[in-house]
Design a protein around this motif. Sequence first.
Motif, PDB file in Angstrom:
ATOM      1  N   PRO A 196       0.804  -1.228   0.000  1.00 39.69           N
ATOM      2  CA  PRO A 196       0.000   0.000   0.000  1.00 39.69           C
ATOM      3  C   PRO A 196       0.837   1.279   0.000  1.00 39.69           C
ATOM      4  CG  PRO A 196      -0.911  -1.599   1.531  1.00 39.69           C
ATOM      5  CD  PRO A 196       0.401  -2.150   1.079  1.00 39.69           C
ATOM      6  N   TYR A 197       2.007   1.239   0.633  1.00 37.39           N
ATOM      7  CA  TYR A 197       2.854   2.437   0.641  1.00 37.39           C
ATOM      8  C   TYR A 197       3.226   2.840  -0.786  1.00 37.39           C
ATOM      9  CZ  TYR A 197       7.112   5.228   0.914  1.00 37.39           C
ATOM     10  OH  TYR A 197       8.063   6.204   0.720  1.00 37.39           O
ATOM     11  N   ILE A 198       3.657   1.864  -1.586  1.00 33.88           N
ATOM     12  CA  ILE A 198       4.017   2.145  -2.968  1.00 33.88           C
ATOM     13  C   ILE A 198       2.792   2.598  -3.759  1.00 33.88           C
ATOM     14  CG2 ILE A 198       4.832   1.099  -5.124  1.00 33.88           C
ATOM     15  CD1 ILE A 198       6.747  -0.595  -3.519  1.00 33.88           C
ATOM     16  N   PHE A 199       1.647   1.969  -3.473  1.00 27.30           N
ATOM     17  CA  PHE A 199       0.413   2.358  -4.165  1.00 27.30           C
ATOM     18  C   PHE A 199       0.107   3.836  -3.923  1.00 27.30           C
ATOM     19  CE2 PHE A 199      -4.121   3.100  -4.281  1.00 27.30           C
ATOM     20  CZ  PHE A 199      -4.523   2.475  -5.444  1.00 27.30           C
ATOM     21  N   TYR A 200       0.144   4.265  -2.662  1.00 29.76           N
ATOM     22  CA  TYR A 200      -0.135   5.664  -2.340  1.00 29.76           C
ATOM     23  C   TYR A 200       0.906   6.591  -2.959  1.00 29.76           C
ATOM     24  CZ  TYR A 200      -3.969   5.046   0.982  1.00 29.76           C
ATOM     25  OH  TYR A 200      -5.185   4.787   1.560  1.00 29.76           O
ATOM     26  N   ARG A 201       2.178   6.197  -2.886  1.00 34.44           N
ATOM     27  CA  ARG A 201       3.240   7.043  -3.438  1.00 34.44           C
ATOM     28  C   ARG A 201       3.066   7.245  -4.938  1.00 34.44           C
ATOM     29  NH1 ARG A 201       8.808   4.204  -3.525  1.00 34.44           N
ATOM     30  NH2 ARG A 201       7.770   3.307  -5.339  1.00 34.44           N
ATOM     31  N   ASP A 202       2.841   6.146  -5.665  1.00 32.58           N
ATOM     32  CA  ASP A 202       2.713   6.252  -7.112  1.00 32.58           C
ATOM     33  C   ASP A 202       1.430   6.965  -7.512  1.00 32.58           C
ATOM     34  OD1 ASP A 202       5.082   4.911  -7.165  1.00 32.58           O
ATOM     35  OD2 ASP A 202       4.267   3.007  -7.894  1.00 32.58           O
ATOM     36  N   ALA A 203       0.335   6.714  -6.762  1.00 29.38           N
ATOM     37  CA  ALA A 203      -0.928   7.395  -7.054  1.00 29.38           C
ATOM     38  C   ALA A 203      -0.790   8.899  -6.838  1.00 29.38           C
ATOM     39  CB  ALA A 203      -2.044   6.830  -6.191  1.00 29.38           C
ATOM     40  N   TYR A 204      -0.081   9.278  -5.769  1.00 31.26           N
ATOM     41  CA  TYR A 204       0.121  10.702  -5.495  1.00 31.26           C
ATOM     42  C   TYR A 204       0.922  11.346  -6.619  1.00 31.26           C
ATOM     43  CZ  TYR A 204       1.943  14.987  -3.506  1.00 31.26           C
ATOM     44  OH  TYR A 204       2.281  16.306  -3.313  1.00 31.26           O
ATOM     45  N   ARG A 205       2.014  10.715  -7.029  1.00 30.83           N
ATOM     46  CA  ARG A 205       2.855  11.287  -8.081  1.00 30.83           C
ATOM     47  C   ARG A 205       2.099  11.396  -9.393  1.00 30.83           C
ATOM     48  NH1 ARG A 205       8.644   8.255  -6.723  1.00 30.83           N
ATOM     49  NH2 ARG A 205       9.617  10.081  -5.740  1.00 30.83           N
ATOM     50  N   GLN A 206       1.281  10.391  -9.693  1.00 28.84           N
ATOM     51  CA  GLN A 206       0.520  10.440 -10.936  1.00 28.84           C
ATOM     52  C   GLN A 206      -0.493  11.574 -10.907  1.00 28.84           C
ATOM     53  OE1 GLN A 206      -1.682   6.870 -11.833  1.00 28.84           O
ATOM     54  NE2 GLN A 206      -1.986   7.428 -13.962  1.00 28.84           N
ATOM     55  N   ARG A 207      -1.183  11.733  -9.782  1.00 34.03           N
ATOM     56  CA  ARG A 207      -2.177  12.805  -9.679  1.00 34.03           C
ATOM     57  C   ARG A 207      -1.519  14.178  -9.815  1.00 34.03           C
ATOM     58  NH1 ARG A 207      -4.277  16.217  -5.835  1.00 34.03           N
ATOM     59  NH2 ARG A 207      -6.481  16.785  -6.142  1.00 34.03           N
ATOM     60  N   ARG A 208      -0.375  14.359  -9.186  1.00 40.13           N
ATOM     61  CA  ARG A 208       0.317  15.638  -9.292  1.00 40.13           C
ATOM     62  C   ARG A 208       0.769  15.905 -10.722  1.00 40.13           C
ATOM     63  NH1 ARG A 208      -1.265  18.812  -5.765  1.00 40.13           N
ATOM     64  NH2 ARG A 208       0.441  20.164  -6.420  1.00 40.13           N
ATOM     65  N   LEU A 209       1.206  14.849 -11.411  1.00 38.74           N
ATOM     66  CA  LEU A 209       1.646  15.003 -12.798  1.00 38.74           C
ATOM     67  C   LEU A 209       0.491  15.486 -13.670  1.00 38.74           C
ATOM     68  CD1 LEU A 209       4.093  14.487 -14.717  1.00 38.74           C
ATOM     69  CD2 LEU A 209       3.061  12.277 -15.219  1.00 38.74           C
ATOM     70  N   TYR A 210      -0.686  14.914 -13.469  1.00 36.82           N
ATOM     71  CA  TYR A 210      -1.843  15.325 -14.260  1.00 36.82           C
ATOM     72  C   TYR A 210      -2.274  16.751 -13.924  1.00 36.82           C
ATOM     73  CZ  TYR A 210      -2.736  10.971 -16.717  1.00 36.82           C
ATOM     74  OH  TYR A 210      -2.647   9.901 -17.578  1.00 36.82           O
ATOM     75  N   LEU A 211      -2.140  17.165 -12.677  1.00 39.81           N
ATOM     76  CA  LEU A 211      -2.454  18.543 -12.319  1.00 39.81           C
ATOM     77  C   LEU A 211      -1.499  19.523 -12.986  1.00 39.81           C
ATOM     78  CD1 LEU A 211      -3.355  18.493  -8.495  1.00 39.81           C
ATOM     79  CD2 LEU A 211      -4.850  19.116 -10.399  1.00 39.81           C
ATOM     80  N   ILE A 212      -0.225  19.182 -12.972  1.00 38.53           N
ATOM     81  CA  ILE A 212       0.788  20.082 -13.534  1.00 38.53           C
ATOM     82  C   ILE A 212       0.578  20.291 -15.024  1.00 38.53           C
ATOM     83  CG2 ILE A 212       3.258  20.277 -14.053  1.00 38.53           C
ATOM     84  CD1 ILE A 212       3.742  18.841 -11.343  1.00 38.53           C
ATOM     85  N   TYR A 213       0.179  19.230 -15.719  1.00 39.54           N
ATOM     86  CA  TYR A 213      -0.011  19.313 -17.169  1.00 39.54           C
ATOM     87  C   TYR A 213      -1.475  19.481 -17.549  1.00 39.54           C
ATOM     88  CZ  TYR A 213       4.854  17.996 -17.999  1.00 39.54           C
ATOM     89  OH  TYR A 213       6.235  17.977 -18.052  1.00 39.54           O
ATOM     90  N   ASP A 214      -2.297  19.960 -16.624  1.00 43.31           N
ATOM     91  CA  ASP A 214      -3.714  20.239 -16.898  1.00 43.31           C
ATOM     92  C   ASP A 214      -4.436  19.022 -17.465  1.00 43.31           C
ATOM     93  OD1 ASP A 214      -3.396  22.957 -16.130  1.00 43.31           O
ATOM     94  OD2 ASP A 214      -2.511  23.394 -18.078  1.00 43.31           O
ATOM     95  N   GLY A 215      -4.116  17.844 -16.933  1.00 44.79           N
ATOM     96  CA  GLY A 215      -4.801  16.623 -17.332  1.00 44.79           C
ATOM     97  C   GLY A 215      -4.271  15.962 -18.582  1.00 44.79           C
ATOM     98  N   GLU A 216      -3.277  16.552 -19.214  1.00 47.18           N
ATOM     99  CA  GLU A 216      -2.738  15.995 -20.457  1.00 47.18           C
ATOM    100  C   GLU A 216      -1.204  15.960 -20.416  1.00 47.18           C
ATOM    101  OE1 GLU A 216      -4.315  18.259 -23.670  1.00 47.18           O
ATOM    102  OE2 GLU A 216      -6.371  17.594 -23.355  1.00 47.18           O
ATOM    103  N   PRO A 217      -0.639  15.131 -19.547  1.00 48.49           N
ATOM    104  CA  PRO A 217       0.828  15.051 -19.492  1.00 48.49           C
ATOM    105  C   PRO A 217       1.383  14.426 -20.761  1.00 48.49           C
ATOM    106  CG  PRO A 217      -0.159  13.317 -18.156  1.00 48.49           C
ATOM    107  CD  PRO A 217      -1.281  14.211 -18.596  1.00 48.49           C
ATOM    108  N   PRO A 218       2.553  14.859 -21.210  1.00 49.81           N
ATOM    109  CA  PRO A 218       3.151  14.252 -22.403  1.00 49.81           C
ATOM    110  C   PRO A 218       3.537  12.802 -22.146  1.00 49.81           C
ATOM    111  CG  PRO A 218       4.698  15.736 -21.339  1.00 49.81           C
ATOM    112  CD  PRO A 218       3.379  15.922 -20.644  1.00 49.81           C
ATOM    113  N   PHE A 219       3.595  12.032 -23.223  1.00 52.16           N
ATOM    114  CA  PHE A 219       3.897  10.616 -23.087  1.00 52.16           C
ATOM    115  C   PHE A 219       5.241  10.398 -22.403  1.00 52.16           C
ATOM    116  CE2 PHE A 219       6.008   6.824 -24.834  1.00 52.16           C
ATOM    117  CZ  PHE A 219       5.140   5.844 -24.365  1.00 52.16           C
ATOM    118  N   GLU A 220       6.205  11.275 -22.705  1.00 56.10           N
ATOM    119  CA  GLU A 220       7.537  11.131 -22.112  1.00 56.10           C
ATOM    120  C   GLU A 220       7.478  11.245 -20.591  1.00 56.10           C
ATOM    121  OE1 GLU A 220       6.749  13.162 -24.505  1.00 56.10           O
ATOM    122  OE2 GLU A 220       7.762  12.318 -26.267  1.00 56.10           O
ATOM    123  N   ALA A 221       6.638  12.157 -20.094  1.00 52.77           N
ATOM    124  CA  ALA A 221       6.520  12.327 -18.646  1.00 52.77           C
ATOM    125  C   ALA A 221       5.858  11.117 -18.003  1.00 52.77           C
ATOM    126  CB  ALA A 221       5.726  13.592 -18.332  1.00 52.77           C
TER     127      ALA A 221
END
Length: 280
Positions: free
Chosen positions: A220-245
Amino acid sequence: MILKLTQAIDLNALRKGLLAAALLALAGCTIAKPRTDDPWEKFNRKVYHFNVKVDNAVIRPTAVVYRKITTPNMRRVISNFFANIRMPITIANDALQGEIKDALKSTGRFVINTTVGFLGFFDPASKLHLPQQESDFAVTLAKWGVNEGPYLVLPFLGSTSARDVWRMPVDGRLFDPMGYYSRTHDYELGREYWPSMLFLVTLRARGIDAENIVNGAYDPYIFYRDAYRQRRLYLIYDGEPPFEAIQQLQGVQLDDIDALLEEQQDYEKAQRDAEKKDPH
């Protein structure tokens, strides 16, 4: 300590400094690549397990009671209110990011829902093609080119990072109406903090529906960590992060992916075996 430091700063000077920094940074900065390492994992895991204990003892039971005494419609209306009252955070940060069009849309949404929507309890703005958007000071820093820094888990607050942690004092001090309300009022029993506490309970109540997914994760620790990073990535790129990111965030080492899948499968098999031995 961080809150005391921010309180000592002249607010007008800070606002001017933020605007000046935004203009300079937006001139040529790029968003740094997301990190996938976790150099503070040992510390983070200890804090994560502490937070789980606090959640199981206090926060989750409170959220369960909240769900029992409210209907889905009531929870939706209350969530609408909190989403609306926090809209100035998004408006201010959109402006600092140079996203003037988004700032104007969010302002229009805030005005419509606050008036026609009865203080935000209802959401007529969405029907007028003004959907909810979300931003904060950490997204602003990312768009200014500030690196994410190591992933960090804080007591009671949960997942953040060395960069994202600054959204708490800055947004809370400068842009959050609930933060302003709690600072400018002093009631018995700390009632000035009750709106903020209810907001946190509504967030935790929403998370109950996803608990089966978390409980089924191998780690669960890894699940929360990766979910948090993914959500932040989508916020930073307004829901459309580039494939490279996305690729950078997920990793490209097939051996690592296969190992994680194998661990997950072993974990699920062990859970099924345990249930067969003790079905109750």
